[in-house]
Design a protein around this motif. Structure first.
Motif, short mmCIF file in Angstrom:
data_model
loop_
_atom_site.label_atom_id
_atom_site.label_comp_id
_atom_site.label_asym_id
_atom_site.label_seq_id
_atom_site.Cartn_x
_atom_site.Cartn_y
_atom_site.Cartn_z
N LEU A 45 1.05 -1.21 0.33
CA LEU A 45 -0.39 -0.06 0.51
C LEU A 45 0.99 1.28 0.33
O LEU A 45 0.16 2.52 -0.79
N ARG A 94 0.48 7.09 3.28
CA ARG A 94 -0.51 6.65 3.64
C ARG A 94 -0.97 7.24 4.97
O ARG A 94 -0.11 7.04 5.99
N GLU A 154 -5.59 5.31 7.25
CA GLU A 154 -6.47 4.46 5.24
C GLU A 154 -5.57 3.53 5.47
O GLU A 154 -6.60 2.60 5.43
N GLU A 161 -8.72 0.99 6.92
CA GLU A 161 -9.48 0.35 6.24
C GLU A 161 -8.87 -0.50 5.65
O GLU A 161 -9.87 -1.43 5.05
N GLU A 162 -8.24 -0.41 4.94
CA GLU A 162 -7.29 -0.93 3.57
C GLU A 162 -7.09 -2.69 4.54
O GLU A 162 -7.69 -3.42 3.47
#
Length: 108
Positions: free
Chosen positions: A19, A25, A29, A32-33
Motif C-alpha cells: 500500500l 498513507r 487509511e 481501512e485497507e
C-alpha cells in the motif's frame, strides 16, 4: 532489530508495504485497507518502523507513513542469484520455442 526477512514474513506487513509503495498513507487509511483494528495496524507499523522500512511524519493530527526502500537492499541482494537463474532459464525457453516450427503444437 529484526531483519527485513523476519519483518516481511508477516503477510499484513507485506500488505502495508504494498500500500505504501503506491503512496504515503495515514494510519486510518491503512486500518481501512487492511481490515485490522487500529491497535493491530499500529503494532505492525511499529515493527516496520523499527526495521527502518517505513517512516512516520506528522501531518496535523494524523500520522502519515511512507515507504523507505533502502532496507530492502538486503532482500534484493539475496534474491539476485535466483533472478539470474530464472532469467537464464526463461532465455533458454525462449530460444527453444523460437527454434520450433511455426505450426508446432497447433495440431493435435
Amino acid at each position: 532489530m529484526a531483519t527485513a526477512f523476519a519483518v516481511l514474513a508477516e503477510p499484513h506487513r507485506r500488505r502495508i508495504l504494498d500500500l505504501l509503495l503506491e503512496r504515503p498513507r495515514a494510519v486510518g487509511e491503512l486500518v481501512e485497507e487492511l481490515g485490522l483494528t487500529q491497535p493491530g495496524t499500529s503494532k505492525h507499523l511499529k515493527v516496520l518502523r523499527e526495521a527502518g522500512l517505513v517512516r512516520m511524519r506528522p501531518d496535523a493530527q494524523r500520522r502519515v507513513y511512507e515507504l523507505r526502500p533502502e532496507p530492502l537492499t538486503e532482500v534484493l541482494e539475496w534474491l539476485e542469484p535466483y533472478r539470474r537463474m530464472w532469467a537464464g532459464r526463461l532465455d533458454a525457453l525462449e530460444r527453444h520455442l523460437g527454434a520450433l516450427p511455426d505450426d508446432a503444437g497447433l495440431h493435435g
